[in-house]
Design a protein around this motif. Sequence first.
Motif, short mmCIF file in Angstrom:
data_model
loop_
_atom_site.label_atom_id
_atom_site.label_comp_id
_atom_site.label_asym_id
_atom_site.label_seq_id
_atom_site.Cartn_x
_atom_site.Cartn_y
_atom_site.Cartn_z
N GLU A 69 0.81 -1.10 0.01
CA GLU A 69 -0.04 -0.26 0.17
C GLU A 69 0.92 1.24 -0.06
OE1 GLU A 69 -3.15 -0.23 -0.10
OE2 GLU A 69 -3.46 -2.61 0.18
N LEU A 70 0.28 2.32 -0.44
CA LEU A 70 1.12 3.56 -0.54
C LEU A 70 0.38 4.81 -0.22
CD1 LEU A 70 0.99 5.38 -3.41
CD2 LEU A 70 2.09 3.10 -4.18
N GLN A 71 1.05 5.87 0.13
CA GLN A 71 0.15 7.10 0.36
C GLN A 71 1.24 8.08 0.39
OE1 GLN A 71 -1.30 6.65 4.52
NE2 GLN A 71 0.74 6.82 5.33
N LEU A 72 0.60 9.30 -0.07
CA LEU A 72 1.71 10.56 0.19
C LEU A 72 1.07 11.39 1.40
CD1 LEU A 72 1.58 11.63 -3.81
CD2 LEU A 72 3.24 10.34 -2.45
N VAL A 73 2.08 11.97 2.03
CA VAL A 73 1.91 12.49 3.50
C VAL A 73 2.55 14.00 3.53
CG1 VAL A 73 2.13 12.05 5.97
CG2 VAL A 73 1.65 10.02 4.53
N GLY A 74 1.80 14.76 3.97
CA GLY A 74 2.26 16.05 4.48
C GLY A 74 2.35 17.06 3.32
N GLN B 246 3.32 0.57 2.71
CA GLN B 246 2.98 -0.19 4.00
C GLN B 246 3.25 -1.58 3.36
OE1 GLN B 246 -0.94 -0.92 5.14
NE2 GLN B 246 -0.45 -0.34 7.32
N TYR B 247 4.13 -2.39 3.84
CA TYR B 247 4.12 -3.76 3.56
C TYR B 247 3.90 -4.71 4.68
CZ TYR B 247 6.48 -8.19 1.95
OH TYR B 247 6.61 -9.42 1.59
N GLY B 248 2.66 -5.19 4.92
CA GLY B 248 2.35 -5.84 6.16
C GLY B 248 1.58 -4.91 6.89
N LYS B 249 1.86 -4.55 8.26
CA LYS B 249 1.25 -3.86 9.08
C LYS B 249 1.89 -2.58 9.45
CE LYS B 249 -0.83 -7.67 11.42
NZ LYS B 249 -0.88 -8.54 12.91
N THR B 250 2.97 -2.10 8.81
CA THR B 250 3.86 -0.74 9.19
C THR B 250 4.11 -0.11 7.97
OG1 THR B 250 4.86 -2.29 10.91
CG2 THR B 250 5.85 -0.17 10.35
N TRP B 251 3.52 1.33 8.17
CA TRP B 251 4.04 2.18 7.27
C TRP B 251 5.62 2.59 7.38
CZ3 TRP B 251 1.16 3.40 3.26
CH2 TRP B 251 -0.34 3.35 3.32
N GLU B 252 6.20 2.74 6.16
CA GLU B 252 7.51 3.17 6.27
C GLU B 252 7.98 4.16 5.10
OE1 GLU B 252 10.36 -0.41 5.80
OE2 GLU B 252 8.49 -1.82 6.39
N THR B 253 8.76 4.84 5.27
CA THR B 253 9.20 6.09 4.59
C THR B 253 10.19 5.55 3.57
OG1 THR B 253 10.94 6.91 5.96
CG2 THR B 253 8.69 8.01 6.28
N LEU C 4 0.76 -0.71 -10.85
CA LEU C 4 0.94 -0.58 -9.71
C LEU C 4 2.58 -0.53 -8.91
CD1 LEU C 4 -1.68 -3.60 -8.44
CD2 LEU C 4 -1.99 -0.93 -8.46
N LEU C 5 2.71 -0.09 -7.97
CA LEU C 5 4.17 -0.15 -7.48
C LEU C 5 4.53 -1.41 -6.92
CD1 LEU C 5 6.59 1.97 -6.58
CD2 LEU C 5 5.67 1.94 -4.56
N GLN C 6 3.82 -2.31 -6.52
CA GLN C 6 4.21 -3.52 -6.09
C GLN C 6 4.57 -4.56 -7.14
OE1 GLN C 6 0.72 -5.21 -4.35
NE2 GLN C 6 0.40 -6.60 -6.02
N LYS C 7 4.43 -4.21 -8.66
CA LYS C 7 4.59 -4.87 -9.87
C LYS C 7 5.93 -4.38 -10.39
CE LYS C 7 0.00 -5.81 -11.47
NZ LYS C 7 -0.90 -5.93 -12.75
N CYS C 8 6.62 -3.42 -9.57
CA CYS C 8 7.94 -3.12 -10.00
C CYS C 8 8.94 -4.07 -9.38
CB CYS C 8 8.30 -1.75 -9.69
SG CYS C 8 7.25 -0.41 -10.36
N PRO C 9 10.18 -4.39 -9.70
CA PRO C 9 11.09 -5.12 -9.20
C PRO C 9 11.89 -4.11 -8.31
CG PRO C 9 11.33 -5.31 -11.69
CD PRO C 9 10.43 -4.30 -11.29
#
Length: 554
Positions: free
Chosen positions: A34-39, A51-58, A110-115
């Motif tokens: 999952e992805l989001q743009l923040v701020g 977000q890969y799993g349960k945690t959001w990461e920069t 989708l971003l997840q389709k990128c290597p």
Amino acid sequence: NYVVGYPHVPAEPTFSSYSNSVIIGIQEMACRIELQLVGGDTACSGRVEVQYGKTWETVCDSNLDFNAASVICNELGCGQAVTTVGAAHFGEGHDLIWKEEFQCVGNESLLQKCPWMSHPNETCSHANDVSVLCSGYGRYRLANGSTGCSGRVELRHGGAWGTLCDSQWDLQAAHTLCQHLDCGFALSTPAGQLFGTGDGPVWNGTIGCERNKSRLRDCPVTALGATECPPGSEANVVCSGCPGGRLVNGTECSGRVEIRHGDTWGSLCDSHWDLQDANVLCHQLNCGYAESIQGGARFGEGSGTVWSDAFHCEGTESCLWNCSHRALGNPACSPRNTTSVICSGANELRLVNGSSPCAGRVEVKHQDQWGTVCDDYWDMTAAGVVCKQLGCGVVLSSHFNGHFGQGSGQIWLDNTVCGGNESALWECDHNRWGNHNCDHIEDVGVSCSGYGGYRLANGSTGCSGRVELRHGGAWGTLCDSQWDLQAAHALCQQLDCGFALSTPAGKLFGTGDGPVWNGTTGCERNKSRLRDCPVTALGATECPPGSEANVVCS
């Protein structure tokens, strides 16, 4: 594949012994990114978080390039990527930092389709968090209309469909939307709640569509955000509703002809296409009438399908697909044999209040309204474009301060700056249509030399015939009252037809059905081109029968 399908994969497998491609396969099967743009200022700009799993990461700015940004903007329904910005442009994150580098081509859905490639030893702090700025919109559609080409304008922004507020909505943007949706051109932008209010967010922003933007995705969108929109202020449009025909690779009103079968656009073979068909297409596109059709891929060959439909238009049809036609499929027609059309354009130009059609106040017709041109930045170069466009020869003088009287109504053009090679005044740089800070006392005028071009009509060869002159935008016969062998000799040279053998009197080459122009054509012996000969007192006149100017060149 063996590891994923093996029935006894341990709950926490050790990946160190497998290739990177195997790791990618397991990750893609296990979880969605999952992805989001923040701020950011809008839903389509901000710090990238995944977000890969349960945690959001920069994401570190060294692990995400413009190709990956393009995928992110597309996935979020935010249009096109504008830029990536590092150094925590929209503030520093507080959680984990993504350790993989995205290696996108740019066309992934989708971003997840990128290597991606892991960099476990990389040192990256939140001071290096990357941000993305997208153009701010994804797609447009029309809602609640009686056809697919009318309705309330809805915009997909930040992943959500919402109504567009009409505070910055105008006919130029509406026209571009109709083209973008393959719905012809904009007939009107009705106010009020004709097509309802919608139940989603309301988006507001400046949509800056200039005259050369033929697709709404090319129009800049700024300051877009959810807002309170006064009731009855939703953006609406009614398009002409003529699908399936367009001009590409040229201007708004010229280019290679493309037609659509199903979802497939393709160039049109020139074997079954004529000026009558082209006239209907120009009318369909709100581009006036067809000035010429040209084969030989004048505006490029294109790279897709080539269709060979045979249209048979009467000329009164409102849409090309209303004409009788046969679909001949995709035959062996070379891309080099596709057809192009040059239309007269939706806008018109004239000179008024002068002593001839080639002198007067400059007026432009836009959106079916005549208006004037302000003198800010106006010069002889711009005046020369007017004379050339009207077929009025060369510019003699440019006039200011309402020299030919003050106009009324709209002031269409201001800050007009021309290079001199433009074929129409509105192709010059100028403010947006109707955007000015002028009064009619600043209306400009032009005096032109009075003629535009010569040709020979109704002769047995291209080097003999009745002399026709383009003056004030119209072709007409030249009366022979001031016609002599010296002028005829200059015309033959100009037309690359050698020299004049004779100037026969009478109706040898017919009389023509246009106006008859009369004037003094003073050609001296050192004038090698008729355009260099001064023409004075030119005007429409009664020419005695048999007094048409004729010439036979060598």
